[in-house]
Scaffold this motif. Structure first.
Motif, PDB file in Angstrom:
ATOM      1  N   PHE A   1      42.720  78.422  70.824  1.00 53.76           N
ATOM      2  CA  PHE A   1      41.391  78.379  71.430  1.00 53.76           C
ATOM      3  C   PHE A   1      41.490  78.989  72.820  1.00 53.76           C
TER       4      PHE A   1
ATOM      5  N   GLN B   1      38.620  71.361  69.724  1.00 51.22           N
ATOM      6  CA  GLN B   1      38.769  72.641  69.047  1.00 51.22           C
ATOM      7  C   GLN B   1      40.125  72.743  68.339  1.00 51.22           C
TER       8      GLN B   1
ATOM      9  N   GLN C   1      40.758  72.787  64.038  1.00 49.57           N
ATOM     10  CA  GLN C   1      41.485  73.831  63.326  1.00 49.57           C
ATOM     11  C   GLN C   1      42.693  73.262  62.568  1.00 49.57           C
TER      12      GLN C   1
END
Length: 793
Positions: free
Chosen positions: A170, A192, A196
């Protein structure tokens, strides 16, 4: 030829086995059932009073422990092979709950193998034959886990996290306006990364969770690869996977239970330690890092092999269970090892300086201060004053520690050949503790040493006999020493002393030997400042069928537990001076004594007889006597009443007397016997500091005069060598005395002369009292013809 006389100032220095020329004039050849008192002189020993019968079967070999909780709660605990029972001193049995733990008491010799100590409402029991063990159960292991901690958010920075083949990246936006400021917070960045990783790892059994600025990844079976980097020189994101160099590398908030080893750096002086994150149950966003134990290593003590506890419950019952000893909660086995008693047998349990202690081999183990069930330190990082103390006694000889006795603000430790003392310090801590050798005396430690005032008494083996030493601190030199108090009677105590009991109230020590279980060996002493004025040994004999299991002092009372063919009994002997029975001026001297209030008494007017049920058997061969007492309407006090045992074997305590008898004492007769040492002439030595015996000349005794007080009966038996004995009786009646009242018991104070008419070394002079009446001998004087050929210079 000249007539000489001299005085024996007192008769209170007991038995001596020295040659008679070396004895003190106040020492005797033999003394049985007599009590040497500096206040009352030599008197007949107090009788044993029947307190209770608590078992209907005899006990051949049992451990007996006395619990003196307070004036209202006193118990005896009887431990046999695999069983334990608690009785009040009135004989009533107290309920003992056994959820578990009986197996720990299994031993064929409980009297020797079991030892106990009482601390408040807990009594800790140790089986000396059981080896203490640790449980093999390891500290529970954690699943494979890692945390990515976003420490800092920055604009235009790339964060990269890799776990188990999945890669999450990120990049934060450029600083173009306030609308993107929320995207550089650590929580947003962690979200974030977590999103993922979850999408990539979820199908493969991984768990991914976010806790604020921390991303947590775990797998139950796979040791996965992890890696972290960022665009700020790897300072914005931190990877934590099982180890960290510094505690400051850990986030303030983490997954509950996450475990990590702090390895330290070259700048640290501490060893590796371990921490775990513990969530706050009252605050879902809070928690703390706490020290923890290393997973996979042993941390539990086997409670089945360690001392068990008898606990008094609030409802008055007792519960016997193994103790839930605290486990090791911090560190590993290298930095926080098991206590030294693990793998060994515990020899003694004790309490000192608010710590519970164990002796095992050469080691002394103390619990945490105030935490009696915890033998592990609270931290692996630092040593606290409250931490357990575990120290060894070092010596060139093998020094297996057997007993620990609190003494002179310290702790005295006994091994078979050496005595050690815990160094005196204001606080007992791991940093201040020291064990120093103090004296080297061989000991016989079957009987636990006992403290009395400023002294500690312990037994010494002497072949077929036992000696007693008195450990003390010399007031002038401050050195420790142990004088032998049986030096003048080295063949008096039989070997195998199994119990020592002492009373600091009465200055008395009592020894019980397995060789003569129907006798107590009594040591009476008296100190005046630093000078000992009395050191008297004597013996108290009981019926030959009696087996004394235990004796303990409670204040001035000696409580004894006796096994007889018909059961087990609790009896008490009161040593307080001047004790008298209600209505009288003295104590009725009958063993196993019971008053009418302890018997079932029924008068049958149609037959004019009284049936009395005594609370024990009277068919065991003892010489029992029934004595009427003050308050009986039909008999004068002190009259010996004939009785008949009518119950037979089915009711061995039922007796019958003629007429109505309402006030009485019943018990077994016992005899005082005092044999004088050979009478000799002594003269002052040249230095004027003592006396020496005169060995020349012939000493032909003429007579002896006894000074007595508050005496009702005795007889003097004079036995010349190879001739029949002559008996001279004092009956208590003195013609013309105002104290000699018809119908009352005659108790007199005065002098009693009797002839001897024999050579001093060819005659035995004894005093005997085998009645219920008292006697007290204050001094004696003898007169003799002394013939010597030479003149003394």
């Amino acid at each position: 030829m000249s007539i000489v006389s001299t005085t024996i100032p007192n008769l209170i220095n007991g038995v001596s086995q020295q040659p008679y020329a070396l004895r003190l004039a106040s020492q005797a050849e033999e003394q049985v059932n007599a009590y040497s008192s500096v206040v009352e002189g030599l008197r007949k020993r107090p009788p044993s009073r029947h307190a209770a019968k608590f078992l209907n079967t005899p006990l051949a070999n049992a451990h007996v422990h006395t619990i003196n909780r307070d004036a209202n709660e006193r118990y005896i605990v009887v431990t046999t092979n695999g069983d334990l029972r608690v009785f009040r001193l009135d004989g009533s049995q107290v309920t003992v709950n056994f959820p578990e733990g009986r197996g720990y008491l299994a031993t064929s010799n409980p009297q020797e193998d079991i030892t106990a100590v009482t601390v408040a409402d807990y009594t800790f029991f140790v089986n000396k034959q059981v080896v203490c063990q640790a449980l093999p159960n390891p500290v529970p292991t954690r699943p494979y886990e890692a945390m990515f901690w976003i420490k800092q958010g920055a604009y235009s920075t790339t964060y990269r996290a890799q776990a188990g083949g999945a890669v999450a990246t990120f990049t934060t936006p450029h600083a173009t306006g306030a609308e993107v400021a929320a995207q550089i917070t650590t929580d947003y960045i962690a979200g974030q990364i977590a999103g993922q990783l979850s999408s990539q790892l979820g199908p493969y059994g991984f768990g991914v969770a976010q806790f604020g600025s921390v991303v947590y990844v775990t797998h139950n079976t796979e040791n996965f690869y992890t890696y972290a980097s960022d665009g700020l020189g790897d300072q914005a994101m931190k990877l934590i996977s099982r180890k960290a160099q510094r505690f400051s590398d850990l986030p303030a908030r983490a997954y509950p239970g996450f475990f990590c080893e702090i390895t330290g750096t070259n700048e640290n002086a501490f060893d590796n330690y371990y921490v775990s994150y513990v969530a706050d149950p009252s605050n879902p966003y809070g928690g703390t890092w706490q020290e923890a134990a290393k997973p996979g290593e042993t941390y539990l003590l086997n409670k089945w092999s360690l001392p068990h506890a008898l606990r008094r419950e609030a409802n008055g019952t007792f519960t016997f269970t193994p103790v839930d000893w605290e486990p090791r909660k911090v560190g590993d086995t290298a930095g926080v090892p098991m206590p030294s008693f693990v793998g060994r047998k515990i020899n003694d349990v004790f309490f000192h300086r608010n710590r519970l202690g164990f002796l095992s081999d050469e080691s002394i183990s103390f619990s945490q201060a105030g935490e009696f069930f915890n033998f592990f330190p609270a931290s692996a990082l630092q040593q606290l004053d409250t931490d357990p103390v575990d120290v060894a006694a070092s010596h060139v000889k093998v020094s297996i520690l057997r007993h620990a006795i609190p003494f002179n603000e310290s702790l005295l430790l006994f091994s078979d050949q050496t005595q050690f003392m815990l160094g005196k310090t204001e606080l007992l801590t791991p940093a201040t503790v020291s064990v120093n050798q103090t004296t080297e005396f061989e000991c016989s430690l079957r009987a636990k040493p006992v403290g009395a005032g400023k002294n500690v008494y312990f037994a010494v083996g002497k072949g077929q006999y036992t000696g007693i030493r008195e450990f003390y601190v010399d007031g002038d030199t401050k050195l420790n020493d142990a004088a032998e108090v049986t030096a003048h009677c080295p063949r008096y105590l039989p070997k195998g002393v199994v119990k020592l009991a002492a009373s600091s109230n009465e200055d008395v020590l009592v020894a019980l030997s397995e060789q003569t279980r129907n006798s107590l060996y009594v040591y009476r002493y008296y100190w005046s400042g630093a000078e000992k004025l009395q050191s008297a040994w004597s013996r108290w004999d009981f019926q030959t069928t009696d087996t004394i299991l235990n004796c303990d002092f409670i204040e001035s009372d000696l409580w004894i537990v006796v096994s007889r063919p018909d059961g087990c009994y609790i009896e008490v002997i009161s040593l307080e001076p001047g004790r008298a029975d209600p209505g009288g001026t003295f104590t009725v001297h009958l063993d196993r004594r019971v008053p009418e209030t302890s018997c079932a008494v029924v008068y049958y007017p149609e037959g004019d007889f009284t049936d009395i049920r005594v609370p024990y058997s009277v068919v065991d061969g003892g010489s029992y006597e029934l004595v009427s007492w003050y308050g009986d309407a039909t008999r004068r006090p002190g009259q010996v009443v004939a009785f008949q045992q009518i119950g037979g074997p089915a009711d061995p305590g039922l007796i019958r007397v003629k007429g109505n008898l309402s006030k009485f004492y019943f018990g077994r007769r016992y005899a005082l016997r005092y044999r004088f040492s050979t009478l000799i002439i002594r003269e002052g030595d040249a230095g004027g500091k003592g006396q020496q015996p005169v060995g020349e000349g012939r000493l032909q005794l003429r007579r002896m005069t006894l000074t007595f007080a508050d005496t009702g009966y005795f007889r003097a038996i004079v036995t010349p060598a190879a001739r029949d004995p002559y008996t001279y009786v004092f009956s208590g009646r003195v013609v013309g005395s105002a104290r000699s009242v018809l119908g009352d018991i005659a108790i007199e104070t005065g002098q009693f002369p009797f002839p001897v008419a024999a050579k001093n070394d060819g005659v035995t002079i004894e005093l005997v009292n085998d009645t219920f009446l008292p006697c007290a001998f204050l001094s004696a004087e003898w007169e003799a013809n002394f013939t010597i050929r030479s003149k003394r210079l």
